[in-house]
Design an enzyme around this catalytic site. Structure first.
Site, PDB file in Angstrom:
ATOM      1  N   TRP A  42      -0.599   5.482  -8.624  1.00 38.57           N
ATOM      2  CA  TRP A  42      -0.026   4.368  -7.855  1.00 38.57           C
ATOM      3  C   TRP A  42      -0.625   3.077  -8.415  1.00 38.57           C
ATOM      4  O   TRP A  42      -1.864   2.948  -8.458  1.00 38.57           O
ATOM      5  CB  TRP A  42      -0.405   4.571  -6.386  1.00 38.57           C
ATOM      6  CG  TRP A  42       0.126   3.566  -5.442  1.00 38.57           C
ATOM      7  CD1 TRP A  42       1.408   3.101  -5.349  1.00 38.57           C
ATOM      8  CD2 TRP A  42      -0.614   2.891  -4.409  1.00 38.57           C
ATOM      9  NE1 TRP A  42       1.513   2.203  -4.327  1.00 38.57           N
ATOM     10  CE2 TRP A  42       0.296   2.054  -3.741  1.00 38.57           C
ATOM     11  CE3 TRP A  42      -1.939   2.927  -3.987  1.00 38.57           C
ATOM     12  CZ2 TRP A  42      -0.083   1.250  -2.668  1.00 38.57           C
ATOM     13  CZ3 TRP A  42      -2.320   2.133  -2.928  1.00 38.57           C
ATOM     14  CH2 TRP A  42      -1.401   1.303  -2.274  1.00 38.57           C
ATOM     15  N   LYS A  55       2.880   6.531   6.600  1.00 38.29           N
ATOM     16  CA  LYS A  55       4.045   7.399   6.383  1.00 38.29           C
ATOM     17  C   LYS A  55       4.152   8.458   7.469  1.00 38.29           C
ATOM     18  O   LYS A  55       5.205   8.642   8.071  1.00 38.29           O
ATOM     19  CB  LYS A  55       3.968   8.089   5.012  1.00 38.29           C
ATOM     20  CG  LYS A  55       3.278   7.292   3.924  1.00 38.29           C
ATOM     21  CD  LYS A  55       4.104   6.154   3.368  1.00 38.29           C
ATOM     22  CE  LYS A  55       3.237   5.252   2.501  1.00 38.29           C
ATOM     23  NZ  LYS A  55       3.930   4.257   1.739  1.00 38.29           N
ATOM     24  N   ASP A  97      -7.190  10.109  -2.277  1.00 39.71           N
ATOM     25  CA  ASP A  97      -6.230   9.262  -1.566  1.00 39.71           C
ATOM     26  C   ASP A  97      -5.170  10.195  -0.985  1.00 39.71           C
ATOM     27  O   ASP A  97      -4.410  10.816  -1.721  1.00 39.71           O
ATOM     28  CB  ASP A  97      -5.602   8.262  -2.557  1.00 39.71           C
ATOM     29  CG  ASP A  97      -4.663   7.287  -1.851  1.00 39.71           C
ATOM     30  OD1 ASP A  97      -4.425   7.453  -0.633  1.00 39.71           O
ATOM     31  OD2 ASP A  97      -4.162   6.361  -2.519  1.00 39.71           O
TER      32      ASP A  97
HETATM   33  C1  LMR Z   1       4.788   2.785  -2.526  1.00 37.68           C
HETATM   34  O1  LMR Z   1       4.183   3.305  -3.462  1.00 37.68           O
HETATM   35  O2  LMR Z   1       5.966   2.392  -2.629  1.00 37.68           O
HETATM   36  C2  LMR Z   1       4.092   2.624  -1.196  1.00 37.68           C
HETATM   37  O3  LMR Z   1       2.835   3.188  -1.252  1.00 37.68           O
HETATM   38  C3  LMR Z   1       4.068   1.233  -0.687  1.00 37.68           C
HETATM   39  C4  LMR Z   1       3.231   0.286  -1.482  1.00 37.68           C
HETATM   40  O4  LMR Z   1       2.444  -0.446  -0.871  1.00 37.68           O
HETATM   41  O5  LMR Z   1       3.322   0.241  -2.706  1.00 37.68           O
END
Ligand code: LMR
Length: 398
Positions: A130, A246, A211
């Site tokens: 992420w 979520k 996470d």
């Molecule tokens: C995402 O990856 O779309 C979500 O976790 C929201 C975000 O804050 O990026």
């Protein structure tokens, strides 16, 4: 002085959310941000949360600050959700936590603690991960290395490469793992693979930083925590970032927790004291509303049961969409999209190039990230055919 500051590019996810919102094409398909959408394209409030809210508002008598550590029922509920109600680790006092502003706050406070323990330490992150992990963890002063994780050729985890890379982790370094529903790939470790990671952490002495922003969105609340629990049984220390965005749909309420597994109970309390000081430097006290709602749902048996039922419905819909997507995209493109069915949670890569993704947005109002990550839960009966037609078109054009 301030006029020297340059305009910065938009966040790669939030910038596309804004672009999609500004597109008034009625055929638009928005699969950008990880928000659960129902069949009507709305992000619903869980009934269990709605009921907790009614009770909370009726009984609320103050807006005074919460304690720095957050709401007690919330902290207890989150710890039980992660480790199991009957966990010996909880009974032994080896676990502590602090309520944080969302999962992001949890990652940041977790990083602050890791930095306090060993300034400039190295954090190994999955490739890909992420993107927000980088600023959240990097801004405290920790360093990064990557380990190979997702293989676009097989649309799965390249576990051999992951293990190969993790052999390079030095004693005391940190490995950031996604507890379940890997963001962005949806490709998760099997329990047998978690066990290999536990062996490596034990023998090499590295510390997992997990996470787990999507617990309950994959196979179930218990099932999704199985990897984390396996590590917790075997390792002395771990840092965990949990989120209720979520699984309880509390996105805008910013509800999360930084959770610490320690070797001894007094150490668990020492880490909370450190976390409170870290929080005081950044935002002082956590926001109340979401955590009070989550705490109520998690501590009231009828609300917990209702929430479990609703969450099972969310999983069933996502898994149904995964089946429909692999069939519909496969039929429209003559390509194999069956991997979508094997993946977990909200995300999958479609396996398209950044140029193809840009064309999908510009020419078809289909919004997905440049990496071709889609939010599976943004698909519904009314938009799946538009999506498949648009994907087929860009695949044909190469
Ligand atoms: C995402 O990856 O779309 C979500 O976790 C929201 C975000 O804050 O990026």
């Amino acid at each position: 002085m301030l006029d020297q500051l340059q305009r910065l590019p938009d966040d790669p996810i939030l910038g596309l959310v804004a672009q999609a919102a500004a597109d008034h094409n009625p055929q638009k398909v928005d699969l950008t941000i990880g928000i659960y959408m129902d069949e009507n394209g709305l992000c619903p409030v869980f009934d269990a949360v709605q009921r907790a809210q009614q009770q909370l508002v009726a009984a609320e008598s103050t807006k005074a600050y919460l304690p720095a550590v957050g709401d007690a029922a919330f902290n207890q509920g989150i710890q039980q959700l992660l480790f199991g109600e009957d966990s010996a680790l909880l009974a032994d006092g080896r676990v502590s936590s602090i309520q944080t502003p969302g999962g992001c706050g949890a990652v940041r406070i977790g990083a602050e603690i890791l930095q306090a323990a060993k300034p400039g330490n190295r954090v190994w992150i999955s490739d890909p991960t992420w993107p927000v992990h980088i600023p959240l963890v990097g801004s405290v002063g920790l360093q990064f290395s990557k380990y190979r994780y997702y293989d676009p050729a097989t649309h799965g985890v390249n576990f051999e490469a992951m293990v190969e890379d993790l052999k390079g982790v030095a004693r005391g370094e940190i490995v950031l793992l996604h507890g379940c529903c890997h963001n962005p790939s949806g490709a998760d470790l099997t329990l047998a693979q978690w066990s290999v990671i536990a062996d490596m952490a034990e023998s090499q002495g590295f510390i997992p930083f997990i996470d787990i922003a999507y617990q309950g969105m994959g196979d179930g609340l218990e099932e999704d925590a199985a990897g984390l629990r396996l590590l917790a049984q075997r390792l002395p220390e771990m840092v965990i970032a949990a989120s209720c965005s979520k699984n309880l749909g509390l996105y805008r309420e910013r509800t999360g927790a930084a959770v610490f597994l320690c070797q001894h109970a007094d150490n668990a309390q020492a880490l909370v004291s450190q976390a409170k000081v870290a929080a005081r430097k950044v935002y002082s006290m956590p926001p109340a509303h979401g955590a009070l709602l989550a705490g109520k749902v998690l501590s009231t048996p009828e609300l917990t049961a209702l929430w479990h039922e609703e969450l099972a419905g969310v999983r069933a819909r996502i898994n149904g969409l995964r089946g429909a997507l692999s069939e519909t995209l496969g039929a429209a493109t003559n390509r194999d999209f069956s991997f979508i069915q094997r993946e977990k949670g909200m995300f999958s890569f479609l396996g398209l190039s950044p140029e193809q993704c840009q064309r999908l947005r510009a020419e078809h109002s289909v919004y997905l990230l440049d990496s071709s990550r889609i939010n599976v839960a943004g698909v519904n009966g009314a938009n799946i055919d538009n999506l498949a037609t648009a994907v087929a078109q860009v695949c044909k054009e190469g």
